[in-house]
Design a protein around this motif. Structure first.
Motif, PDB file in Angstrom:
ATOM      1  N   UNK A 249      30.583  16.925   8.946  1.00 58.69           N
ATOM      2  CA  UNK A 249      30.893  17.135   7.524  1.00 58.69           C
ATOM      3  C   UNK A 249      30.586  15.866   6.722  1.00 58.69           C
ATOM      4  N   UNK A 250      30.917  14.707   7.264  1.00 61.29           N
ATOM      5  CA  UNK A 250      30.626  13.445   6.569  1.00 61.29           C
ATOM      6  C   UNK A 250      29.118  13.288   6.383  1.00 61.29           C
ATOM      7  N   UNK A 251      28.357  13.514   7.446  1.00 60.34           N
ATOM      8  CA  UNK A 251      26.897  13.397   7.338  1.00 60.34           C
ATOM      9  C   UNK A 251      26.347  14.388   6.318  1.00 60.34           C
ATOM     10  N   UNK A 252      26.812  15.617   6.395  1.00 58.77           N
ATOM     11  CA  UNK A 252      26.330  16.635   5.468  1.00 58.77           C
ATOM     12  C   UNK A 252      26.689  16.274   4.017  1.00 58.77           C
ATOM     13  N   UNK A 253      27.885  15.763   3.794  1.00 61.50           N
ATOM     14  CA  UNK A 253      28.286  15.365   2.437  1.00 61.50           C
ATOM     15  C   UNK A 253      27.405  14.235   1.921  1.00 61.50           C
ATOM     16  N   UNK A 254      27.144  13.237   2.754  1.00 63.49           N
ATOM     17  CA  UNK A 254      26.274  12.132   2.337  1.00 63.49           C
ATOM     18  C   UNK A 254      24.857  12.622   2.034  1.00 63.49           C
ATOM     19  N   UNK A 255      24.355  13.502   2.867  1.00 63.41           N
ATOM     20  CA  UNK A 255      23.009  14.030   2.641  1.00 63.41           C
ATOM     21  C   UNK A 255      22.957  14.924   1.401  1.00 63.41           C
ATOM     22  N   UNK A 256      24.021  15.677   1.141  1.00 63.79           N
ATOM     23  CA  UNK A 256      24.083  16.454  -0.110  1.00 63.79           C
ATOM     24  C   UNK A 256      24.117  15.518  -1.310  1.00 63.79           C
ATOM     25  N   UNK A 257      24.813  14.385  -1.172  1.00 63.35           N
ATOM     26  CA  UNK A 257      24.813  13.381  -2.227  1.00 63.35           C
ATOM     27  C   UNK A 257      23.414  12.828  -2.462  1.00 63.35           C
ATOM     28  N   UNK A 258      22.671  12.584  -1.386  1.00 57.05           N
ATOM     29  CA  UNK A 258      21.287  12.118  -1.521  1.00 57.05           C
ATOM     30  C   UNK A 258      20.413  13.177  -2.194  1.00 57.05           C
ATOM     31  N   UNK A 259      20.650  14.436  -1.855  1.00 54.81           N
ATOM     32  CA  UNK A 259      19.929  15.521  -2.542  1.00 54.81           C
ATOM     33  C   UNK A 259      20.228  15.487  -4.033  1.00 54.81           C
ATOM     34  N   UNK A 260      21.488  15.308  -4.368  1.00 51.26           N
ATOM     35  CA  UNK A 260      21.874  15.225  -5.774  1.00 51.26           C
ATOM     36  C   UNK A 260      21.185  14.073  -6.479  1.00 51.26           C
ATOM     37  N   UNK A 261      21.116  12.926  -5.815  1.00 51.38           N
ATOM     38  CA  UNK A 261      20.413  11.771  -6.384  1.00 51.38           C
ATOM     39  C   UNK A 261      18.951  12.116  -6.619  1.00 51.38           C
ATOM     40  N   UNK A 262      18.320  12.704  -5.622  1.00 52.91           N
ATOM     41  CA  UNK A 262      16.900  13.030  -5.721  1.00 52.91           C
ATOM     42  C   UNK A 262      16.589  14.019  -6.824  1.00 52.91           C
TER      43      UNK A 262
END
Length: 151
Positions: A54-67
């Protein structure tokens, strides 16, 4: 322009996490038989525990949001045509989205899984683009009508 990119990126991170969380709630409602499924079982297996997944997925979703947020500035480059804006924006978000989808196991880890995911991704992009184009065209027509009234 750099300030705008940084501001949008800063806003994009929490928005990406929020959207990712909402998607997991929706997917859980539809497919998880009354349970909350925060991520796919394959990611949990690879990460060793649900919390790490869940932590990894949340961080990667945050990166998607940034992108997505930072690259949205492409639509403000007025001297580019709509075709160039669309192509470059699609290329950038594809380069961001596909590795993240692979890492989070949102796509099957096979060539067919990649092409299936990419086809769905491109279709969703196209539908959203068409809707936005129609809305934009409507707004321009409305503004032009108001300008004609003032003359």
């Amino acid at each position: 322009m750099k300030k705008k990119i940084i501001l949008r990126a800063a806003l994009g991170f929490p928005i990406g996490i929020a959207i990712g969380h909402l998607i997991t709630i929706f997917i859980s409602l539809v497919w998880a038989s009354g349970y909350y499924a925060p991520c796919v079982p394959e990611l949990i297996d690879v990460m060793g525990s649900e919390i790490y997944a869940v932590i990894l997925q949340a961080l990667l979703c945050g990166l998607l949001g940034i992108g997505f947020a930072a690259s949205s500035l492409i639509w403000e480059i007025e001297h580019w045509g709509i075709v160039k804006q669309t192509g470059i924006y699609f290329l950038i978000i594809s380069v961001i989205m596909l590795p993240i989808a692979y890492l989070t196991y949102w796509m099957e880890h096979s060539l067919m899984g990649f092409f299936s995911y990419y086809a769905v991704f491109a279709l969703i992009f196209l539908v959203i683009w068409i809707i936005e184009f129609i809305i934009g065209r409507y707004n321009v027509r409305k503004m032009n009508a108001k300008l004609k009234e003032r003359r």
